[in-house]
Structures are given as C-alpha cells and as structure tokens.
Enzyme design. Sequence first.
Site, PDB file in Angstrom:
ATOM      1  N   VAL A 615     -27.565 -28.822  -1.976  1.00 43.40           N
ATOM      2  CA  VAL A 615     -26.601 -28.306  -2.953  1.00 43.40           C
ATOM      3  C   VAL A 615     -26.549 -26.788  -2.812  1.00 43.40           C
ATOM      4  CG1 VAL A 615     -25.949 -28.152  -5.383  1.00 43.40           C
ATOM      5  CG2 VAL A 615     -27.195 -30.171  -4.550  1.00 43.40           C
ATOM      6  N   GLY A 670     -13.120 -24.331   9.586  1.00 34.88           N
ATOM      7  CA  GLY A 670     -14.408 -24.999   9.722  1.00 34.88           C
ATOM      8  C   GLY A 670     -15.090 -25.334   8.417  1.00 34.88           C
ATOM      9  N   ASP A 684     -18.732 -35.841  -1.437  1.00 35.42           N
ATOM     10  CA  ASP A 684     -19.769 -34.833  -1.222  1.00 35.42           C
ATOM     11  C   ASP A 684     -20.216 -34.209  -2.546  1.00 35.42           C
ATOM     12  OD1 ASP A 684     -21.324 -33.141   0.659  1.00 35.42           O
ATOM     13  OD2 ASP A 684     -20.083 -31.543  -0.177  1.00 35.42           O
ATOM     14  N   LYS A 688     -23.908 -34.282  -4.523  1.00 34.23           N
ATOM     15  CA  LYS A 688     -24.579 -33.058  -4.991  1.00 34.23           C
ATOM     16  C   LYS A 688     -24.873 -33.125  -6.487  1.00 34.23           C
ATOM     17  CE  LYS A 688     -22.550 -30.071  -1.422  1.00 34.23           C
ATOM     18  NZ  LYS A 688     -21.588 -28.996  -1.120  1.00 34.23           N
TER      19      LYS A 688
END
Length: 820
Positions: A615, A670, A684, A688
Amino acid sequence: MVKSKIVNKMKVLKFGGTSVGSVKSILSLKEIVENEAKKDSIIVVVSALGGITDKLIATAKLALQHDEQWKTEFNLMVERHHKMIDTIITDAKKRITLFNKVDALFDQLRSIYFGVYLIHDLSEKTENAIVSYGEQLSSVIVATLIRGAKWFDSRNFIKTERINHKNTLDSELTNQLVCNTFADLPRISLVPGFISRDRETDEITNLGRGGSDYTAAILAAALNAEVLEIWTDVDGFMTADPRVIKSAYTINELSYIEAMELCNFGAKVVYPPTIYPVCVKNIPIRVKNTFNPSLPGTIIKNKIEDHNKLIKGISSINGTALITVTGLSMVGVIGVNRRIFTALANEGISVFMVSQASSENSTSIGVREEDADEAVKVLNEEFSSEIEDGAMFPMHAKKGLATVAIVGEKMKHAAGISGKLFGTLGRSGISVIACAQGASETNISFVVKSDSLRKSLNVLHDSFFLSEYKVLNLFICGIGTVGGKLIEQIRKQYHELKERNQLKLNVVGIASSKNAIFNRDGLNLSDYREALKSSEPSTPEKLRDQIIEMNIFNSVFVDCTASKEIAALYQSFLNHNISVIAANKIAASGPYEKYIQLKKTALHRGVKFRFETNVGAGLPIIGTINDLRNSGDKILKIEAVLSGTLNFIFNEISAEVPFSEAVKRAKEEGYSEPDPRIDLSGTDVVRKLVILAREAGYQIEQSDVEKHLFVPQDYFEGGVEEFWERLPHLDADFERKRQALEKANKRWRFVATLDGHHVNVGLKAIDRNHPFYNLEGSNNIVLLTTERYKEYPMLIQGYGAGASVTAAGVFANIMSVANI
C-alpha cells in the site's frame, strides 16, 4: 622429581606436514629456521611430509589384503622423497649421503610391508613401526638441508607406557632423558616429531595423530623454552572454520584455556595435549604460517589483553554421535556416571561432551561417530543386569550429528549469553538436541543435526559480532520494473552499507518467471540477466525446494512479482525460518485465515513477514498503523486515495483531455497495467483497503468491500482491443459530470474507506476544503482517525506509485530485517 634444564634464550619450532610437504614450503622452513638460529638456540621438530602418514597406513592395509598395489604405492612414496631430495639438496656429496640414509630406511620399510603381505597380519605394534618412517624420513632430509643442524632420534628420549589400552607419555622419565640429551644444546637441533618408544618393551610407539605438536611441547617444557612456535599452513587460530565461514579471521590472542577448548572441539590448529606441558611452565605458544611468515599469527599465553568480544571463537566436531544412558534406577544413585566413564575409558573411548537431566534419570554423552557402536556395546555390557531387570533402558546412539562450541573467557559471569545463543539458533530454525556448559564458564557446547552445522556456525559468528559485517542473504524473485530497480539499488548501495552500517546484503538467488540462479557466496549483480538466460528452467516448486535446501542463515525471500503461485510459497519459507518481504499483494489480501497464519508463523519463528509496499509504494502507511496499535491506540476510520493510476487519470481529465485520453496517457506513462481495466475495476484498491483494514485490527475479506465503480460492468468483458474502441463512448458523460463538479469547486477522487467494520471503494466528489482536493499526479494519501487522532486525523501523503519508490520501500523492509 627431575628438575627441568635451565636454558637461556632458546625456542622450539615445530613444522607440520604441509610445511615440509612441498619444495616451496620446505625452502621457506629453511629460511625461517636459519633466521631464528641467528638469534637463539633452537630445536626444530618436524612432521612427516604432508599426506605421507595416511599413505603409510593405506599401503599397510593393501599389503594386509594381499593386494599387489601396495608395491606401487610404496614406490610412489620412494619417488616423492627422491624428487624432494633431488630438488632441494644442491651439494652432490650431501645428496649422495642423504640418498643412502633414506634408501636404507625405505629398505627397512619395504621388508615390514612384505612381512604384512606374507602373513596377513597387521598388529598395532607393526602399524606403529610403519608410521614412524614418515617422521624419520622427513627429519633426516630437513637435517641435511639446514646448515649446522644436528639430528636427534626422539625415540631415545620420548618414552611411553601402556595405560588403558593406550600409549601414554611417561612424563617423568621423558623429562629426565630430554634434559640429559640436550645438556649441551647445539645451535640447531633437528628432531622427528610424533614417534616414541615404550619404556618397558622398547617397541616403537607414537603420541597420536598430531603428536608432533606434543613432542615440541614436551621439549619446550622440559628445557624451559622462551616460546613454542607451531608453524602450519594457516595464519593462526581463526574465529571459525574459514572453509565454512568466509568472514572468519585470525584471533590475535588466546588464553591457554580458550585454546584448549577450541582444540578439544575440533579446531585442528594445535593438537590438544600440546597445551598442558607449556601451560604449566607459563611458556607462550605462537601459531604462525610457514607460507606467510611475516604475519604475527596467534599468541597463546596465560594472561591476555582485555578485549571487547564476549566469545573468541566457534569450533565444531562433525560426525558426532549422542548416546543416552537412561533409567529410573539412576535417580539419586551414586556412582552411575563413574561406571559410565570408567567403562568407556577402559576401552579407550573419549567422551567430549556430557549433558545430564536435572532429574538425574538420563545422561547423554557425545562421542565420535566411529566410536559410537563400540561405546553402545561397552555400556550395554556394563549395565546388563540393570537392563535385564528393566531398571534401565538399552543404550542407543543417535548419529548424523555435529557438536558446536562457543568459547571465550569473557563469558564468565556475563548475563544472557546462553539466552542469546539459543534465541539466535531458534530464530534460524535450528533445533538443539543437547547442550552443556563447563563450570569454568568458558565454553557452551551444543549438539545439532549435521545438516544444520554450516548454518549454526554462520549465524553464531554473525550474531556474536565475530564477523566484521552482519550478513543478510537475499533471494529476489521477479526482475521486472520493481525487482530490476531493487537489484540496481542494492548494487549501488552495497559498498556504502558495508562501510557505514557494517552490513553485507548478499544476493544469493535471483529468479525470473522462467529461470533461477543461485550462489551461496553471492551473485554478480552486474550481469545477472545474462546468467539467468543460460540457467536451468525453474518453477515455483523448484525455487522453493532450492531455497530451503540451501539452508542459509539470515535468509530473506523478496517477492517482486504479482504471482499467486509465488505468494503461495510464503508459508513454506516462514516455516523454515526464512523471512519474507513482499511487494506482491496477493498473500496479505487473500483469505483472512491464511493471512493470519502467515503473521502467526513469522511471530512464532522469530522471523519477519513485511509487506509495506503493498500500500502506497514507499510511503510508511502500514508501519505507522502498526506503531499506533502497538502503542495502544485504536484505528477508528481510514480514508485513502490508494491508486496512483486512478488519481493520475482524474487529475488529467479536463475540457481538453477527455476520460478516454486520460486513461490512454496513464498507460503510456507506465502508471496503469497493460490492460487498464485492472486499475479501473478497483481490484487493486480493494486489495490495498483489505490489507490496511487487517493491519488496523479488523477481520475483513475482499468480498466484504462494497464497490461503487464508474465504468459500466460490460466494459470489463471481452478483449482489450474492444475495450479501447468503446472507451470514448464514455467521454461525453464524464465531461458533463466534470463540468458540474468544476462549477461546484469539486474534484473526483477514487476513495477507499474503512469506517468501523464498513468498507467501501468508489468515486467521490471532493470539495476544496478536503485534504484530498489538491492531491497531485499519481500521489497517494491516507487519513487515519484514531482514538488519539480523532479531532485532527493523521495524514500521510506522497508519491505512491512507480518502480523506483516501490523498490526503495522494499529496500527499507530489507533494512528493517537487518536491524533485528
């Protein structure tokens, strides 16, 4: 009582087999002796040429077996000695005389071998005679080589007597004969070591393997030498076996007691009986290297300078067997231990460690593995009646063990040494089978399995600060953006950490998705990618087995992948006392039961399970939560922007940059995954949030998190190309909502929230008074509301994405393990 001869300024120098084993070493010996003889009278004691004693015994056994090969082996020994003479003796007349002496000795030896061959018998008497030729031959060669040397036959003044089936030195007679023999001491006396004669039968005997040291000590003590010098092929006593521990170094000073303890437990620098005769006379022993004569070596004496290390060295005996004598009849009965040791002593079996239960119902003794079967037989016979009555159990030997001893006089009365010793071993997953501490408090010894010996030595050498550097052995899995950056950071910081922190980060394994390379001594971090290309294919299972099999001390597995299969290996690593550092979120956000098991295992094993970068990349979020909880605070609420990708997207959206273009830019920069739907789905962020909630003390599963997504579900179906084609269809709706937000002075933020046990993620409109409003770029931010920080929540903000900062966060976790 015979008084020792008083000699002013004389030394005894002993040279071992390696010191006379080659042309180079024997010429070095000549130079050393001739230089010393310019200052004092000296007695030089020499061993057989390196390896010759073993060859003499092996050839005798071939002859005993009626194997004609004995003649070939015999001729090879003759040839070796002839070559030595041809090379080092330049004076033709001396060379011829020496050849005659040596050949006469070999003629005698050949006759003895032939007798063994004919009658198929090799008695102890005959074997003693055979092995004596090694020192006889080497000593006449060295006596001829050194100008002015006078040869003395040690069999005429070193006398033994037979006690308990062993040849034991007759000290009083030997002392008298030595004083008489050296009444007029030449400048250089040359004496063969090891060999002796029985005082009654005049048969050739010897002082045991390593007995040349003992010969030298006997002479030094009898003649009140200024010093006894042991010249060998090492620089002195080492803190540990340098073949096992690369960082081992020479000990400058040892007390007699420390040296004796190290010798008794496997340090082969000095033959243990050597120390007593000179200790009684307070004659120092200096151990020096024939191949490095300028080095000071190790001095052994009565009083040594104060030093700041609690232990001086670590020694070990591999091939240990532990025999347990046990039975209820032993409790409170006087004389049981006397019977144990008397029975073994009568058979010439040496016991080097004893451990007794406080209840007195069992005694464990350590013997060499080759003596184990005989020792068991002797003890079963000694206690046969008790065994038959059931009062005692039959003896058994546990083999495949090793004994380790830590030695140091400064351990006396130093609190906590044993605790640190066993705590260190426990954290490394090393089980102690038996232990003992001498009453002198200069030695703590313990028994482990042989396959744990290397690890035991290394971890103790490291933890007791005998090593110049603390070492962490790293296995790095994943060489993508994060893993590649981490390896580069380690490479660049390696020397600075060594100098500033005395820390060596030793990368012993690197794995990609297909291959793996390993090197116990450390990999070259400049060309590891090339090495991986030419390495054997690997799988997660092979990787696990290889790492566990290497069994390296202070091991850390570093996961820089996003692989479910690699995350599944963590439990095995922790079970084997290998710390785990994970940039991979799967384990910490997976099923709660498995997450807790990993945490409990790490705690129980005394190793670390770190995942700070799960995280916020390099931000200290998890560490801060842990610190708050450990100090007694309670986390009430967490609000956080945890996706650098999504924050970048919603900071990019404007009148000129539609939603689809912002997503495209995130991929080009990116920030997003190759398939940005992984980010847009909020998966995602959910992971977290689950990790933060668990670290905050809440039992949360991913399925407990409510998702309020901003992209229709059907966009997550089908191929990625179709997704890109359809994505602009959402632009108009997003622009309309964006304009409304702008008028209201609000901005979008994808927020993860924990409020009590309620957890959710979703796109929220944040007004300008909220801390999240001005969050720039791909930064992350976390607000922690706790019982202490209720009115003014704690805020953690910073760069929360990118390979370099994530790698730096992993690096910080590595350093936290180093500071255990």
